[in-house]
Enzyme design. Sequence first.
Site, PDB file in Angstrom:
ATOM      1  N   GLY A  15       0.846  -1.204   0.000  1.00 39.10           N
ATOM      2  CA  GLY A  15       0.000   0.000   0.000  1.00 39.10           C
ATOM      3  C   GLY A  15       0.874   1.244   0.000  1.00 39.10           C
ATOM      4  N   ARG A  76       1.285  -5.107  -5.219  1.00 36.50           N
ATOM      5  CA  ARG A  76       1.487  -6.295  -4.372  1.00 36.50           C
ATOM      6  C   ARG A  76       1.695  -7.445  -5.346  1.00 36.50           C
ATOM      7  NH1 ARG A  76      -2.599  -3.571  -1.094  1.00 36.50           N
ATOM      8  NH2 ARG A  76      -1.621  -3.088   0.882  1.00 36.50           N
ATOM      9  N   ASP A 107       4.983  -4.660   6.126  1.00 36.44           N
ATOM     10  CA  ASP A 107       5.401  -5.995   6.572  1.00 36.44           C
ATOM     11  C   ASP A 107       5.486  -7.018   5.426  1.00 36.44           C
ATOM     12  OD1 ASP A 107       2.644  -5.881   6.340  1.00 36.44           O
ATOM     13  OD2 ASP A 107       2.235  -7.040   8.147  1.00 36.44           O
ATOM     14  N   THR A 130       4.301   2.663   5.485  1.00 33.71           N
ATOM     15  CA  THR A 130       2.895   2.224   5.497  1.00 33.71           C
ATOM     16  C   THR A 130       2.127   3.131   6.433  1.00 33.71           C
ATOM     17  OG1 THR A 130       1.359   0.550   6.371  1.00 33.71           O
ATOM     18  CG2 THR A 130       3.599   0.407   7.158  1.00 33.71           C
ATOM     19  N   ASP A 132      -0.195   2.243   8.223  1.00 31.27           N
ATOM     20  CA  ASP A 132      -0.721   1.466   9.358  1.00 31.27           C
ATOM     21  C   ASP A 132       0.145   1.505  10.623  1.00 31.27           C
ATOM     22  OD1 ASP A 132      -2.872   0.770   7.835  1.00 31.27           O
ATOM     23  OD2 ASP A 132      -2.120  -1.216   7.295  1.00 31.27           O
ATOM     24  N   ASP A 134       2.296  -0.532  11.619  1.00 31.97           N
ATOM     25  CA  ASP A 134       2.252  -1.828  12.303  1.00 31.97           C
ATOM     26  C   ASP A 134       3.533  -2.650  12.120  1.00 31.97           C
ATOM     27  OD1 ASP A 134       1.807  -2.130   9.624  1.00 31.97           O
ATOM     28  OD2 ASP A 134       0.235  -3.625   9.818  1.00 31.97           O
ATOM     29  N   ARG A 176      -6.186  -2.729   8.751  1.00 36.37           N
ATOM     30  CA  ARG A 176      -6.726  -4.092   8.594  1.00 36.37           C
ATOM     31  C   ARG A 176      -6.402  -4.931   9.825  1.00 36.37           C
ATOM     32  NH1 ARG A 176      -5.187  -6.085   2.923  1.00 36.37           N
ATOM     33  NH2 ARG A 176      -3.232  -5.223   3.681  1.00 36.37           N
TER      34      ARG A 176
HETATM   35  O1  F6P Z   1      -1.640   0.431   3.437  1.00 42.02           O
HETATM   36  C1  F6P Z   1      -2.194  -0.454   4.380  1.00 42.02           C
HETATM   37  C2  F6P Z   1      -3.647  -0.529   4.158  1.00 42.02           C
HETATM   38  O2  F6P Z   1      -4.018   0.786   4.115  1.00 42.02           O
HETATM   39  C3  F6P Z   1      -4.548  -1.256   5.139  1.00 42.02           C
HETATM   40  O3  F6P Z   1      -4.896  -0.547   6.295  1.00 42.02           O
HETATM   41  C4  F6P Z   1      -5.723  -1.601   4.272  1.00 42.02           C
HETATM   42  O4  F6P Z   1      -6.453  -2.645   4.765  1.00 42.02           O
HETATM   43  C5  F6P Z   1      -5.077  -1.933   2.993  1.00 42.02           C
HETATM   44  O5  F6P Z   1      -3.913  -1.145   2.919  1.00 42.02           O
HETATM   45  C6  F6P Z   1      -5.914  -1.794   1.783  1.00 42.02           C
HETATM   46  O6  F6P Z   1      -5.111  -1.663   0.660  1.00 42.02           O
HETATM   47  P1  F6P Z   1      -5.446  -2.069  -0.836  1.00 42.02           P
HETATM   48  O7  F6P Z   1      -6.698  -1.404  -1.190  1.00 42.02           O
HETATM   49  O8  F6P Z   1      -4.274  -1.572  -1.584  1.00 42.02           O
HETATM   50  O9  F6P Z   1      -5.555  -3.561  -0.847  1.00 42.02           O
END
Ligand code: F6P
Length: 328
Positions: A15, A76, A107, A130, A132, A134, A176
């Site tokens: 992300g 990804r 991560d 990120t 997040d 995390d 998430r």
């Molecule tokens: O970047 C992390 C994050 O924002 C999470 O909090 C979220 O669940 C996820 O990415 C969603 O990303 P995408 O829409 O790219 O799958």
Amino acid sequence: MAKEIRTIGVMTSGGDAPGMNAAIRAVARACAYYNVKCIGFYRGYQGMIEGDYCEMNARSVRNIISRGGTILKSARSQEFRDVEGRKKAANNLKKIGVDAMILIGGDGTFRGGEIFSKEYDIPVIGVPGTIDNDIAGTNFTIGYDTALNTVIDAIDKIRDTASSHDRLFFVEVMGRDAGFIALNTGVGAGAEEILIPEEDLGLDRLLESLKRSKRSGKSSSIVVVSEGDKIGKNVYELADYISENLPDYEAKVTVLGHMQRGGSPTCFDRTLASRFCVKAVELLLDGQQNVMVGIINNKITATSFEEGLKEGYGINKELLRISDILST
Ligand code: F6P
């Protein structure tokens, strides 16, 4: 003896996060400063697999420090999860003459980097990027601070209309698996309740708290919900449930979604990205490898991927207690 590093590759993966451009800039400029060639790969691991890259110099990163998103784009990569995909990536790096990689991401990116560095003799350094936050090996990740400010700004606006119409708003924020964004913006925006993945407060408690707040004279309320919360209902079901059980409330839902990943990075994120990436280049030139950079107690650190990816990155549950006291 550590191999000589003449060319460093850089990519952004997972992300995207505000501040990734500041990070790319810092890698390219630090490489130029130390007289090292810099190659940028597009779309993270996928660009490494496909050999999709560009050569970067100090001038190719001009005027990007303030821009959201990532000029190298992000993805990804499913293919990189397979041995074959990683082999293609390693062969490409060899062909292009890339001696080491800087991986900017979260991560998932670091897990990929850890496996890759075990399979091939290509040093990698992870840079946490990120929204997040995390990742155990750092107190802060690039993009988190900007996302917090984006969310606060949005909730403040929601509060204006919530209070004009005496409404209850459920505001869903990203996260998430982690409640950092929800917890900190919940306290910062003065939310009534905060729901996070790390702690299931239960529906009964939510009902009780909202009843209490009505009794105490509040006419509008905000509940901040992390997308990964464990209460067992999504944010729309939650609003319906409250409307059924507490008909005094008119419940509305706002899902902030991907706007949280955009925007010009805050000064904190730009500075953090700059510090992380100068360190990442210097670590490689010092012969270090297979670590992630981080910031712990305001010191830039290097932590093994294994340590850096440990579970339990320490959400501050004390903030839940603070929120409880302050929402009285
Ligand atoms: O970047 C992390 C994050 O924002 C999470 O909090 C979220 O669940 C996820 O990415 C969603 O990303 P995408 O829409 O790219 O799958």
